[in-house]
Design a protein around this motif. Sequence first.
Motif, PDB file in Angstrom:
ATOM      1  N   THR A   1      -3.313  13.402  14.973  1.00 25.85           N
ATOM      2  CA  THR A   1      -3.904  12.117  14.661  1.00 25.85           C
ATOM      3  C   THR A   1      -3.361  11.590  13.340  1.00 25.85           C
ATOM      4  N   ASN A   2      -3.392  10.302  13.215  1.00 31.37           N
ATOM      5  CA  ASN A   2      -2.934   9.644  11.999  1.00 31.37           C
ATOM      6  C   ASN A   2      -3.982   9.853  10.908  1.00 31.37           C
ATOM      7  N   PRO A   3      -3.617  10.494   9.782  1.00 29.04           N
ATOM      8  CA  PRO A   3      -4.612  10.732   8.734  1.00 29.04           C
ATOM      9  C   PRO A   3      -4.911   9.489   7.901  1.00 29.04           C
ATOM     10  N   PHE A   4      -4.169   8.402   8.109  1.00 28.58           N
ATOM     11  CA  PHE A   4      -4.363   7.186   7.323  1.00 28.58           C
ATOM     12  C   PHE A   4      -5.411   6.292   7.976  1.00 28.58           C
ATOM     13  N   LEU A   5      -6.315   5.782   7.156  1.00 27.28           N
ATOM     14  CA  LEU A   5      -7.308   4.808   7.578  1.00 27.28           C
ATOM     15  C   LEU A   5      -7.251   3.633   6.610  1.00 27.28           C
ATOM     16  N   TRP A   6      -7.892   2.537   6.982  1.00 31.06           N
ATOM     17  CA  TRP A   6      -7.915   1.337   6.152  1.00 31.06           C
ATOM     18  C   TRP A   6      -9.229   1.249   5.382  1.00 31.06           C
TER      19      TRP A   6
ATOM     20  N   GLU B   1      -6.675  -5.200  -7.580  1.00 33.02           N
ATOM     21  CA  GLU B   1      -6.525  -3.931  -8.293  1.00 33.02           C
ATOM     22  C   GLU B   1      -7.866  -3.205  -8.495  1.00 33.02           C
ATOM     23  N   PRO B   2      -8.606  -2.975  -7.415  1.00 28.65           N
ATOM     24  CA  PRO B   2      -9.906  -2.315  -7.554  1.00 28.65           C
ATOM     25  C   PRO B   2      -9.765  -0.848  -7.956  1.00 28.65           C
ATOM     26  N   GLU B   3     -10.790  -0.343  -8.620  1.00 23.96           N
ATOM     27  CA  GLU B   3     -10.808   1.067  -9.009  1.00 23.96           C
ATOM     28  C   GLU B   3     -11.380   1.939  -7.908  1.00 23.96           C
ATOM     29  N   SER B   4     -12.203   1.358  -7.038  1.00 28.15           N
ATOM     30  CA  SER B   4     -12.752   2.116  -5.927  1.00 28.15           C
ATOM     31  C   SER B   4     -12.844   1.213  -4.705  1.00 28.15           C
ATOM     32  N   TYR B   5     -12.850   1.841  -3.553  1.00 33.67           N
ATOM     33  CA  TYR B   5     -12.868   1.126  -2.282  1.00 33.67           C
ATOM     34  C   TYR B   5     -14.140   1.443  -1.525  1.00 33.67           C
TER      35      TYR B   5
ATOM     36  N   GLU C   1      -4.242   1.020   3.059  1.00 36.86           N
ATOM     37  CA  GLU C   1      -4.191   2.091   4.044  1.00 36.86           C
ATOM     38  C   GLU C   1      -3.997   3.388   3.257  1.00 36.86           C
ATOM     39  N   ALA C   2      -4.851   4.367   3.510  1.00 35.39           N
ATOM     40  CA  ALA C   2      -4.810   5.591   2.706  1.00 35.39           C
ATOM     41  C   ALA C   2      -5.324   6.778   3.506  1.00 35.39           C
ATOM     42  N   ASN C   3      -4.973   7.959   3.018  1.00 37.71           N
ATOM     43  CA  ASN C   3      -5.610   9.160   3.549  1.00 37.71           C
ATOM     44  C   ASN C   3      -6.350   9.830   2.406  1.00 37.71           C
ATOM     45  N   LYS C   4      -7.415  10.505   2.758  1.00 39.46           N
ATOM     46  CA  LYS C   4      -8.220  11.177   1.745  1.00 39.46           C
ATOM     47  C   LYS C   4      -7.524  12.457   1.312  1.00 39.46           C
ATOM     48  N   LYS C   5      -7.628  12.767   0.058  1.00 38.75           N
ATOM     49  CA  LYS C   5      -7.073  13.993  -0.495  1.00 38.75           C
ATOM     50  C   LYS C   5      -7.921  15.161  -0.026  1.00 38.75           C
ATOM     51  N   VAL C   6      -7.267  16.154   0.561  1.00 38.77           N
ATOM     52  CA  VAL C   6      -7.962  17.351   1.021  1.00 38.77           C
ATOM     53  C   VAL C   6      -7.778  18.440  -0.023  1.00 38.77           C
ATOM     54  N   PRO C   7      -8.876  19.007  -0.502  1.00 38.19           N
ATOM     55  CA  PRO C   7      -8.740  20.067  -1.506  1.00 38.19           C
ATOM     56  C   PRO C   7      -7.956  21.257  -0.963  1.00 38.19           C
ATOM     57  N   THR C   8      -7.185  21.866  -1.800  1.00 35.40           N
ATOM     58  CA  THR C   8      -6.418  23.036  -1.379  1.00 35.40           C
ATOM     59  C   THR C   8      -7.195  24.305  -1.670  1.00 35.40           C
TER      60      THR C   8
ATOM     61  N   HIS D   1     -17.663  15.904  -0.416  1.00 34.90           N
ATOM     62  CA  HIS D   1     -17.142  14.665   0.162  1.00 34.90           C
ATOM     63  C   HIS D   1     -15.923  14.237  -0.646  1.00 34.90           C
ATOM     64  N   ASN D   2     -14.837  14.031   0.026  1.00 36.43           N
ATOM     65  CA  ASN D   2     -13.607  13.628  -0.651  1.00 36.43           C
ATOM     66  C   ASN D   2     -13.652  12.136  -0.963  1.00 36.43           C
ATOM     67  N   TYR D   3     -13.529  11.802  -2.225  1.00 36.85           N
ATOM     68  CA  TYR D   3     -13.540  10.409  -2.647  1.00 36.85           C
ATOM     69  C   TYR D   3     -12.144   9.903  -2.994  1.00 36.85           C
ATOM     70  N   CYS D   4     -11.254  10.777  -3.351  1.00 37.28           N
ATOM     71  CA  CYS D   4      -9.938  10.365  -3.831  1.00 37.28           C
ATOM     72  C   CYS D   4      -8.935  10.269  -2.686  1.00 37.28           C
ATOM     73  N   PHE D   5      -8.019   9.342  -2.831  1.00 38.61           N
ATOM     74  CA  PHE D   5      -6.940   9.203  -1.859  1.00 38.61           C
ATOM     75  C   PHE D   5      -5.830  10.185  -2.190  1.00 38.61           C
TER      76      PHE D   5
END
Length: 132
Positions: free
Chosen positions: A2-7, A14-18, A47-54, A112-116
Amino acid sequence: MTNPFLWYWAHGAEPESYSVVDVSTREAAIAAARADDAHVHGFTIIEANKKVPTTNIFDADNVLEQYEEHNEESWGEDGSMIHAESAQKAELEKMLADALWVWMGKHGLHGHNYCFGETRNEEYFPAERTVQ
């Protein structure tokens, strides 16, 4: 796969959060922003994907050294007989990372992942003028 990118959309340029609402198409992001009256002041979509913690944080050499040190009374005069090859160490690191991920999931600790992780196709829509 699946495409990990969502809108996502946000008020202004130039927003700081979406917005927390994620949608699968550009058109849906625009519609969501307009439904929230964001078009009155302008909005940005991205269009972004959420950062998954390693969980790849383990160093097999360090883990094995700690294991040996905490069990010195078990080895005798010659010390530990653990002499792992690099492929075996890589396997241990992966198994420890997998175990951590499973444990975190079992106890609801993933968070919950907040960062892209990555972004693309950012677009600003200026305020729409209304005729009086």
